[in-house]
Write an enzyme that holds these catalytic residues in place. Structure first.
Site, PDB file in Angstrom:
ATOM      1  N   ASN A  99       0.822  -1.219   0.000  1.00  0.00           N
ATOM      2  CA  ASN A  99       0.000   0.000   0.000  1.00  0.00           C
ATOM      3  C   ASN A  99       0.853   1.266   0.000  1.00  0.00           C
ATOM      4  OD1 ASN A  99       0.818  -0.362   2.688  1.00  0.00           O
ATOM      5  ND2 ASN A  99      -1.057   0.551   3.530  1.00  0.00           N
ATOM      6  N   ASP A 313       3.050  -5.370  11.775  1.00  0.00           N
ATOM      7  CA  ASP A 313       2.171  -4.361  11.169  1.00  0.00           C
ATOM      8  C   ASP A 313       2.726  -2.961  11.486  1.00  0.00           C
ATOM      9  OD1 ASP A 313      -1.426  -3.548  11.083  1.00  0.00           O
ATOM     10  OD2 ASP A 313       0.273  -3.056   9.770  1.00  0.00           O
ATOM     11  N   HIS A 317       3.486   6.800  10.744  1.00  0.00           N
ATOM     12  CA  HIS A 317       2.736   7.943  10.232  1.00  0.00           C
ATOM     13  C   HIS A 317       3.419   9.216  10.700  1.00  0.00           C
ATOM     14  CE1 HIS A 317      -0.657   5.889   8.445  1.00  0.00           C
ATOM     15  NE2 HIS A 317      -0.703   5.099   9.494  1.00  0.00           N
ATOM     16  N   GLY A 332      -2.796   3.232  12.739  1.00  0.00           N
ATOM     17  CA  GLY A 332      -1.537   2.498  12.695  1.00  0.00           C
ATOM     18  C   GLY A 332      -0.572   2.827  13.801  1.00  0.00           C
TER      19      GLY A 332
HETATM   20  N1  NCD Z   1      -2.723  -1.258  10.515  1.00  0.00           N
HETATM   21  C1  NCD Z   1      -3.075  -0.023  10.337  1.00  0.00           C
HETATM   22  O1  NCD Z   1      -3.768   0.563  11.163  1.00  0.00           O
HETATM   23  N2  NCD Z   1      -2.660   0.625   9.223  1.00  0.00           N
HETATM   24  C2  NCD Z   1      -1.888   0.025   8.125  1.00  0.00           C
HETATM   25  C3  NCD Z   1      -2.786  -0.702   7.167  1.00  0.00           C
HETATM   26  C4  NCD Z   1      -3.254  -2.025   7.751  1.00  0.00           C
HETATM   27  O2  NCD Z   1      -2.386  -2.814   8.161  1.00  0.00           O
HETATM   28  O3  NCD Z   1      -4.456  -2.252   7.797  1.00  0.00           O
HETATM   29  C5  NCD Z   1      -1.164   1.145   7.396  1.00  0.00           C
HETATM   30  O4  NCD Z   1      -0.669   0.910   6.291  1.00  0.00           O
HETATM   31  O5  NCD Z   1      -1.072   2.251   7.980  1.00  0.00           O
HETATM   32 ZN    ZN Z   2      -4.009  -4.514   7.678  1.00  0.00          ZN
END
Ligand code: NCD
Ligand code: ZN
Length: 439
Positions: A99, A313, A317, A332
């Site tokens: 992404n 994950d 940000h 995230g």
């Molecule tokens: N986990 C999150 O809250 N965000 C992830 C996307 C994802 O893993 O769903 C991201 O790319 O910021």
């Molecule tokens: Zn995800």
């Protein structure tokens, strides 16, 4: 690639077992035990001694779920800064989610991320390919081209989005079967948990006036994907399982013989929904934090093998995207540098898990799911020297300012955890020591 020097790691408990010295030369483990001495390194070579007394030597960690943000959002993270955070966290291989902007949905895009990882030289960065073009969930991306590219893509995911159209998911699974690749699913039925869903659906979401994210939005997708995995004979991997219902769906699928694996994040193993009472946007994550009974179910599933792997994950940000009122902030959390400490504190120090299981869940298991050939999961002569030294007795108080990520959105700020990563070794070269990368 910077040159190797020989390493003589002395006195570590190898794989959490007996103390032994380990000699590394030319990127490989060459000797373990009494024959691992400086002079076996061959005369004249500069052997760097690493005093590992009191430390545990493990195979390097492998992360199935990292967001590196490059290309597109280099203000939040770059492949290099994310690789540095990975090295500081004991990771020697990380799979970079698709992404990005542009989305990693072509062979060229995958090769670009691969090349950025090689240039950074701090972790083995493997790009994940998008399942659908532009993550739109409609048209399959160039799955075969990404697999045949230099990036050798073996994991496909629309993470951040769910591949919720069953016909698209079926076709993706049928397509990747030919090269035994796996589809990693962000299990979120958008009809049950839409883009504004940001709090576990229950008493707290009602009280805080936040849009609920019900467990069934996750478990129903897992159950459907399990049926599709059985129907196609392909492999499905469930990204960031967060609920007891989701765990039960994976258990049921495994009992029925589906080729299904699952991961859990460190934050879902420790943090709960009540933290949202603070409205602190650092706790906004997708899928959301869950109540304690789900956390308990996840811990149990990680021990009994229903969940095969820990995955961070890691979702960096930039400040201007995260520091908004809770419902408007980006989803995230950072995860690479704290993953080991959280898992060690919650699962090993507590006695729920031993070193062998931690190795399986943080290295061997994820490597197997990712299709990484021998990334060095056994520490014996001839295996690649992808290693990490950890200090089980050391306490870590998480300091966001010390992070090597370009971002600061860790949910563990100020929290004290037992278990610290000391030194990370990638292909025989020290990439990080005590939280600092080797230049
Ligand atoms: N986990 C999150 O809250 N965000 C992830 C996307 C994802 O893993 O769903 C991201 O790319 O910021
Ligand atoms: Zn995800």
């Amino acid at each position: 690639m910077r040159g190797h020097n020989d390493l003589l790691v002395t006195g570590a408990a190898v794989l959490g077992g007996e103390r032994a010295d380990v000699l590394v030369r030319g990127g490989l483990v060459v000797a373990v035990g009494p024959e691992a001495t400086a002079d076996t390194a061959g005369s004249g070579t500069d052997v760097e001694r690493v005093d590992a007394d009191g430390l545990v030597l493990l195979p390097g960690f492998v992360d199935l779920h990292t967001h590196l943000r490059e290309p597109g959002r280099e203000d939040a993270e770059t492949v290099r800064s994310g690789s540095a955070a990975a090295a500081a966290g004991g990771f020697t291989a990380i799979l970079a989610m698709a992404n990005t902007t542009p989305v990693t949905d072509t062979g060229e895009a995958a090769e670009h991320v691969l090349d950025l990882g090689v240039a950074a030289g701090l972790a083995d960065v493997r790009p994940i390919g998008a399942v659908t073009k532009g993550l739109q969930g409609v048209e399959l991306a160039e799955l075969g081209m990404m697999h045949r590219s230099r990036a050798r893509v073996r994991v496909f995911s629309d993470d951040g989005r769910c591949v919720h159209d069953s016909r698209v998911m079926r076709r993706a699974l049928e397509y990747v079967r030919a090269f035994d690749a796996v589809v990693s699913q962000h299990a979120q039925d958008p009809a049950l948990a839409g883009p504004s869903a940001c709090c576990h659906e229950g008493e707290i979401s009602g009280r805080l006036g936040l849009t609920g994210w019900p467990a069934v939005a996750e478990s129903s997708i897992i159950a459907r994907d399990a049926e599709l995995a059985l129907h196609t004979g392909s492999r499905v991997h469930v990204a960031h399982v967060t609920t007891a219902e989701g765990v039960e769906a994976v258990r049921w699928a495994k009992r029925r013989g589906a080729r299904i694996t699952a991961e859990v994040t460190p934050h879902h193993l420790l943090l709960t929904t009540d933290l949202l009472r603070s409205y602190d946007p650092v706790y906004k994550v997708n899928p959301p934090l869950r109540p304690q009974e789900d956390v308990d179910a996840l811990r149990e599933a990680l021990v009994d093998g229903t969940i095969d792997a820990v995955a961070t994950d890691h979702a960096p940000h930039a400040r201007h995207d995260k520091e908004h009122a809770f419902p408007d902030a980006a989803f995230g959390m950072l995860g690479l540098e704290t993953a080991f400490s959280v898992v060690h504190d919650v699962m090993v120090a507590s006695g729920r898990m031993d070193w062998a299981m931690l190795i399986e869940r943080m290295s061997t298991g994820p490597a197997r799911i990712a299709g990484l050939a021998d990334h060095g999961q056994t520490i014996r002569p001839g295996s690649p020297a992808n290693l990490v030294l950890v200090d089980p007795g050391a306490e870590v108080t998480v300091d966001p300012g010390a992070s090597l990520s370009l971002s600061r959105n860790t949910p563990f700020a100020g929290r004290t955890l037992t278990g610290r990563v000391r030194t990370t070794i990638l292909n025989g070269r020290i990439t990080a020591a005590d939280g600092e990368v080797r230049p």
